[in-house]
Design a protein around this motif. Structure first.
Motif, short mmCIF file in Angstrom:
data_model
loop_
_atom_site.label_atom_id
_atom_site.label_comp_id
_atom_site.label_asym_id
_atom_site.label_seq_id
_atom_site.Cartn_x
_atom_site.Cartn_y
_atom_site.Cartn_z
N ARG A 327 0.84 -1.21 0.00
CA ARG A 327 0.00 0.00 0.00
C ARG A 327 0.87 1.25 0.00
O ARG A 327 0.57 2.24 -0.68
CB ARG A 327 -0.91 0.00 1.22
CG ARG A 327 -2.01 -1.07 1.18
CD ARG A 327 -3.06 -0.76 2.22
NE ARG A 327 -4.03 -1.84 2.35
CZ ARG A 327 -4.12 -2.64 3.42
NH1 ARG A 327 -3.30 -2.46 4.43
NH2 ARG A 327 -5.02 -3.59 3.46
N ASP A 328 1.96 1.26 0.79
CA ASP A 328 2.87 2.41 0.80
C ASP A 328 3.46 2.63 -0.58
O ASP A 328 3.64 3.77 -1.03
CB ASP A 328 4.00 2.18 1.82
CG ASP A 328 3.50 2.29 3.25
OD1 ASP A 328 4.19 1.79 4.15
OD2 ASP A 328 2.40 2.86 3.47
N ARG A 330 2.03 1.90 -3.43
CA ARG A 330 1.01 2.46 -4.31
C ARG A 330 0.70 3.92 -3.95
O ARG A 330 0.43 4.72 -4.83
CB ARG A 330 -0.28 1.63 -4.20
CG ARG A 330 -0.15 0.21 -4.73
CD ARG A 330 0.21 0.18 -6.21
NE ARG A 330 -0.84 0.73 -7.03
CZ ARG A 330 -1.83 0.01 -7.53
NH1 ARG A 330 -1.87 -1.28 -7.34
NH2 ARG A 330 -2.76 0.57 -8.26
N ARG A 331 0.72 4.25 -2.65
CA ARG A 331 0.35 5.60 -2.22
C ARG A 331 1.49 6.59 -2.30
O ARG A 331 1.29 7.75 -2.62
CB ARG A 331 -0.18 5.57 -0.78
CG ARG A 331 -1.51 4.89 -0.58
CD ARG A 331 -2.07 5.21 0.81
NE ARG A 331 -1.13 4.91 1.85
CZ ARG A 331 -1.13 3.80 2.59
NH1 ARG A 331 -2.04 2.87 2.37
NH2 ARG A 331 -0.23 3.60 3.53
N ILE A 332 2.72 6.13 -1.96
CA ILE A 332 3.83 7.05 -1.76
C ILE A 332 4.87 6.96 -2.88
O ILE A 332 5.27 7.98 -3.44
CB ILE A 332 4.51 6.76 -0.40
CG1 ILE A 332 3.48 6.95 0.75
CG2 ILE A 332 5.72 7.67 -0.20
CD1 ILE A 332 4.01 6.52 2.10
N PRO A 335 3.21 7.13 -7.23
CA PRO A 335 2.68 8.37 -7.85
C PRO A 335 3.75 9.31 -8.40
O PRO A 335 3.59 9.83 -9.51
CB PRO A 335 1.86 9.00 -6.71
CG PRO A 335 1.40 7.83 -5.91
CD PRO A 335 2.55 6.85 -5.94
N ASP A 696 -8.69 10.18 -3.00
CA ASP A 696 -8.05 9.86 -1.72
C ASP A 696 -9.05 9.28 -0.74
O ASP A 696 -8.73 8.33 0.00
CB ASP A 696 -7.43 11.13 -1.13
CG ASP A 696 -6.29 11.65 -1.99
OD1 ASP A 696 -5.72 10.85 -2.76
OD2 ASP A 696 -5.97 12.84 -1.91
N GLU A 699 -9.62 5.79 -1.64
CA GLU A 699 -8.47 4.98 -1.22
C GLU A 699 -8.60 4.63 0.27
O GLU A 699 -8.29 3.51 0.69
CB GLU A 699 -7.16 5.75 -1.47
CG GLU A 699 -6.69 5.78 -2.91
CD GLU A 699 -6.00 4.50 -3.32
OE1 GLU A 699 -6.03 3.53 -2.52
OE2 GLU A 699 -5.46 4.45 -4.44
N GLN A 703 -8.83 0.95 1.81
CA GLN A 703 -7.93 0.42 2.84
C GLN A 703 -8.73 -0.16 4.01
O GLN A 703 -8.37 -1.22 4.55
CB GLN A 703 -7.01 1.53 3.33
CG GLN A 703 -6.01 1.06 4.38
CD GLN A 703 -4.99 2.13 4.71
OE1 GLN A 703 -4.87 3.12 4.01
NE2 GLN A 703 -4.26 1.94 5.78
N ARG A 724 -7.63 3.61 -10.01
CA ARG A 724 -6.25 4.13 -10.05
C ARG A 724 -5.78 4.28 -11.49
O ARG A 724 -5.21 5.32 -11.88
CB ARG A 724 -5.30 3.18 -9.30
CG ARG A 724 -5.49 3.15 -7.78
CD ARG A 724 -4.35 2.35 -7.14
NE ARG A 724 -4.62 2.03 -5.75
CZ ARG A 724 -4.83 0.80 -5.29
NH1 ARG A 724 -4.79 -0.22 -6.13
NH2 ARG A 724 -5.06 0.59 -4.02
#
Length: 897
Positions: A327-328, A330-332, A335, A696, A699, A703, A724
């Motif tokens: 997840r980190d 994909r999120r951090i 992008p 967001d 998302e 989660q 996404r």
């Protein structure tokens, strides 16, 4: 420039009439003051110095202008030097008629250059007439030093004056309006020198109130560094009300000729600097593209092995940590790389546009770094990424199942091992050898009850074995201990079967010795054992762990539990019946005075055991109700999460799809100037970016769903992955659209295309864009060109199609259409133009030296050329000669011209 016919009349004074009036005097002051001895002195000195500046090239000079030209020899020599032509051979004699013949040869040569001499003959020159001699020299100066001067198609005098005005315009205290009093303070001459050679004069230290000093400074610097002889006296100029115009013009013309070559070189150097600056900027963009592409590909190369690592962890906590790391990512981590990929494509398109506009060859990235290579690598990353997420969720489900099975295995093994404890010792006893008849019968019945109990436990053993097998099939991390424990239970079970059979055989052998068996004890034992086993099973079911993923599954468990509760009244009747047997025994014993030992010889189960266990079953029933209701609440919460996610996804998904469709038409439908289109697109982009908060929030809901182990959602067809990917495509598409408009602005500004032309191009394109998708098929493109006046044959149209559709996609985009139209109309610099500029700097040589490059170009551009030019190979070329011809061709991707 053609020679201009000139008429010159000499009497007591002389006047020159020119068809272009380049010697017309201001009002009448020239004629009135022509006999001024100061003017004659200035002309004599200036003309003498001017003649000597040319005669010294032939190794001679004159001392007295009216005496030294009398025999005509030096006059003919002067004309040969300044014209570069040969005159007729002079007469060798020293008689008067020899001198007159030589002077006539000189005058005939002057007339042959388009100058008509009136009222002047060779006799006046031979006789030493000073005014006629000065007039003749002035005619020569006009024809060979001043006549060819022209600035913006003006006459010679006006051209020279305009040149002086432009060069001295930035200087304080200088205002050149004529060729007499404007030069008296010497500042104009110093400004001319400083403008071209600032290293020779410190103009800031000059004073207007020091004309003598200023003039002498200019004369000395010009003679020493510019090879311009001193033709004037500072005192004569300052002390004369209006200095002689001819003398000043003659002297100033020497500055024009001295600096004309430098200006031509400066113009050539400026053109080269401009071309080199374009190349340097393009190379910088290429290097930036290569660096960004390398970094992005390296990140993909490092990331893919991490996503391909499918080594499962042994615990749920460890696998959930893997999911959190994903997840980190994909999120951090991902992008910013999405933005880099989009920016890379934009930079590539912008670079290609600039190269095309500057008439340079297209940029070809290093092998493996094409935009298509990066797109393929990105596609591979996303495929691995999708597979990794699916694997993670599958592994979490597997571990969840394993944990459940392992706990269930331990519970069943514990219950079974508790039941089998001591059974082997019991079956191995020889108690029947010393038992009484009643005791032996009791032992027989007890053994029968045990066999019944043993058969009832067969199902649990099979369940334990089945669970162990499933744990092995699901690759449970502690399968070894599970297998060992299961094997121990199976071995013990086989041993119990063997011991049971042996004991039955022994009891049957002595069974004929015993007669009466207490039926009530036997009946109690027979009824109590199955009932007790039922209660054990009920307690096991009531304590059984469960795992469900939907309301339907938990409802099924509730239904089964309700069905179980419905059987409790019947079970209670069985309990009462069993307890009734025990009460009957007690009643008989009391009635007949039988002393009971208090132990049922046929079973270890006592009525108290049955009652206690029954109470325990009733205690577990409401606890089971509570557990099921809590699970119902959890599943209802999960359902709310599903509906909450679906409600947003069903809005966001169509919104993204709608925006994608709008963007596909926006470049065609937006009206107005390109800047207005850019502002509209920027606002459009900002509206899309402002929508990011909805993504967001979705998302966050996604989660929460994953943390609650929700893996399906029947309320929507949109997954977070769909959202996404759609969002990333939307951002990329709007960025590309903006980049297309930016490239159109760049094209318009670089090619000098007006907004009206662009509007006309767009109107034509939109008219033939039948599908309104920003593209024309070849037939529509042909019709568009014909409507704009093109006469197209098959060969010409095929050539144009290779320009607008080099990849043979079958469509013509608006950008390709604009590039074609601007290429057809705009002017660009060429390799030939750059080559001609270098030739000027090289003084018409076929090569150029390092010193010439460093002298004529700024340091950065000079070193750029030196580092890239190849050595010139040619006859008599000095060491270090460089080939500027092949370098100019290489700038435009052409072979040597």
């Amino acid at each position: 420039m053609t020679a201009v016919e000139t008429q010159i009349t000499y009497s007591n004074s002389y006047t020159i009439h020119h068809e272009e009036a380049y010697m017309t005097q201001e009002e009448d002051w020239d004629r009135d003051l022509l006999l001024d001895p100061a003017w004659e002195k200035q002309q004599r000195k200036t003309f003498t110095a001017w003649c000597n500046s040319h005669l010294r090239k032939a190794g001679t000079q004159i001392e007295n202008i009216e005496e030294d030209f009398r025999n005509g020899l030096k006059l003919m020599l002067l004309l040969e030097v300044i014209s570069g032509e040969r005159l007729p051979k002079p007469d060798k004699g020293k008689m008067r008629f020899h001198k007159i013949a030589n002077v006539n040869k000189a005058l005939d040569f002057i007339c042959s250059k388009g100058v008509k001499l009136v009222s002047i003959g060779a006799e006046e020159i031979v006789d030493g007439n000073v005014k006629m001699t000065l007039g003749m020299i002035w005619t020569i100066i006009l024809r060979f030093a001043i006549q060819d001067i022209s600035v913006e198609e003006t006459s010679a005098k006006e051209g020279l004056l305009l040149w002086c005005q432009r060069k001295t315009a930035p200087y304080r205290n200088v205002n050149v309006q004529n060729f007499h009093i404007s030069w008296k303070d010497g500042l104009a001459l110093c400004a001319l020198i400083h403008r071209h050679r600032p290293d020779l004069i410190d103009y800031s230290k000059l004073r207007k109130d020091d004309p003598i000093g200023n003039l002498n400074t200019a004369f000395e610097v010009a003679e020493k560094f510019l090879d311009i002889p001193k033709m004037l006296d500072a005192e004569d100029i300052v002390n004369t009300p209006k200095p002689d115009e001819k003398a000043i013009m003659t002297y100033v013309s020497c500055f024009y000729h001295a600096f004309a070559g430098a200006e031509q070189a400066e113009t050539a150097a400026n053109r080269i600097c401009k071309v080199l600056a374009v190349n340097q900027e393009n190379e910088k963009l290429m290097e930036e593209y290569e660096k960004l592409a390398s970094e992005l590909l390296e990140w993909i190369r490092r990331t893919i092995p991490w996503l391909e690592n499918r080594v499962a962890e042994q615990t749920m906590r460890a696998m959930q940590q893997k999911l959190e790391d994903f997840r980190d990512y994909r999120r951090i981590h991902k992008p910013p790389r999405v933005q880099e990929k989009c920016q890379l494509e934009i930079n590539f398109n912008t670079l290609q546009t600039k190269l095309r506009l500057s008439n340079r060859p297209a940029f070809m990235p290093s092998e493996g770094k094409m935009v298509s290579d990066i797109a393929n690598a990105w596609k591979g990353l996303e495929q691995v990424e999708k597979g990794y997420e699916e694997w993670l969720l599958t592994e979490i489900r597997r571990l969840e199942r394993l944990d459940h099975l392992a706990e269930k295995f331990k519970q069943k093994c514990g219950m079974h091992e508790a039941w089998t404890g001591g059974k082997e010792d019991l079956l191995s006893q020889k108690d029947y050898e010393s038992a009484s008849l009643m005791e032996i019968r009791a032992l027989m019945r007890k053994h029968e009850a045990f066999e019944s109990d043993l058969a009832a436990h067969q199902d649990r053993v099979e369940q334990i074995a089945a669970i162990a097998q499933e744990l092995n099939e699901l690759d449970y991390h502690d399968a070894a201990s599970v297998n060992a424990r299961c094997q121990g239970i199976c071995d013990q079970w086989d041993n119990l079967g063997t011991l049971t059979q042996k004991r039955r055989d022994a009891l049957e052998r002595v069974e004929k010795l015993w007669e009466t068996i207490d039926q009530l004890y036997l009946e109690f034992a027979k009824r109590a054992a199955p009932f007790n086993n039922w209660m054990d099973g009920a307690m096991e079911d009531l304590q059984d762990m469960f795992i469900v993923h939907s309301i339907e599954e938990i409802q099924s468990l509730i239904t089964a539990h309700d069905q179980f509760k419905a059987t409790l009244p019947e079970a209670d009747k069985e309990r009462m019946a069993t307890m009734g047997i025990h009460n009957e025994i007690l009643k008989i014993a009391q009635t007949y005075g039988i002393k009971l030992s208090g132990i049922n010889p046929y079973t270890n189960l006592s009525p108290q055991d049955i009652s206690t266990k029954w109470d325990t079953v009733k205690h577990f029933v409401p606890l089971r109700d509570q557990m099921l209701q809590e699970e119902v609440a959890r599943q209802q919460a999960n359902e709310r999460l599903r509906r909450q996610f679906a409600a947003q996804a069903n809005i966001i998904g169509p919104w993204i799809q709608t925006k994608m469709e709008e963007i596909s038409h926006v470049s065609v439908d937006i009206a107005g100037s390109l800047e207005e289109q850019m502002n509209s697109l920027k606002q459009y982009e900002q509206n899309i970016i402002n929508y990011k908060s909805n993504i967001d929030k979705l998302e966050g809901d996604h989660q929460l769903s994953q943390e609650s182990l929700i893996f399906d959602n029947k309320h929507t067809n949109y997954t977070m992955e769909h959202i996404r990917v759609g969002w990333e495509q939307l951002l990329t598409t709007i960025a590309r659209t903006i980049n297309e408009v930016e490239n159109q602005i760049l094209t318009r500004d670089a090619k000098g295309i007006s907004q009206e032309q662009l509007n006309e191009f767009r109107a034509s394109f939109n008219h033939f864009d039948r599908k309104r998708n920003g593209m024309m098929d070849p037939d529509d493109f042909r019709a568009c060109l014909i409507s704009m006046g093109y006469d197209l044959g098959e060969v010409e149209f095929a050539r144009i199609m290779t320009l607008v559709d080099p990849n043979n996609t079958g469509v013509v985009t608006f950008q390709a259409f604009i590039d074609f139209m601007t290429r057809e109309t705009a002017e660009t610099d060429t390799a030939e133009q750059v080559m001609a500029s270098f030739k000027i700097l090289a003084s018409d040589k076929m090569y150029i030296t390092v010193d010439e490059l460093r002298r004529e170009l700024p340091p950065e551009q000079a070193e750029y050329c030196i580092s890239r030019m190849t050595r010139y190979v040619g006859p008599e070329s000095p060491p270090g000669a460089l080939d500027y011809i092949s370098f100019s061709s290489a700038l435009y991707g052409e072979s040597d011209l």
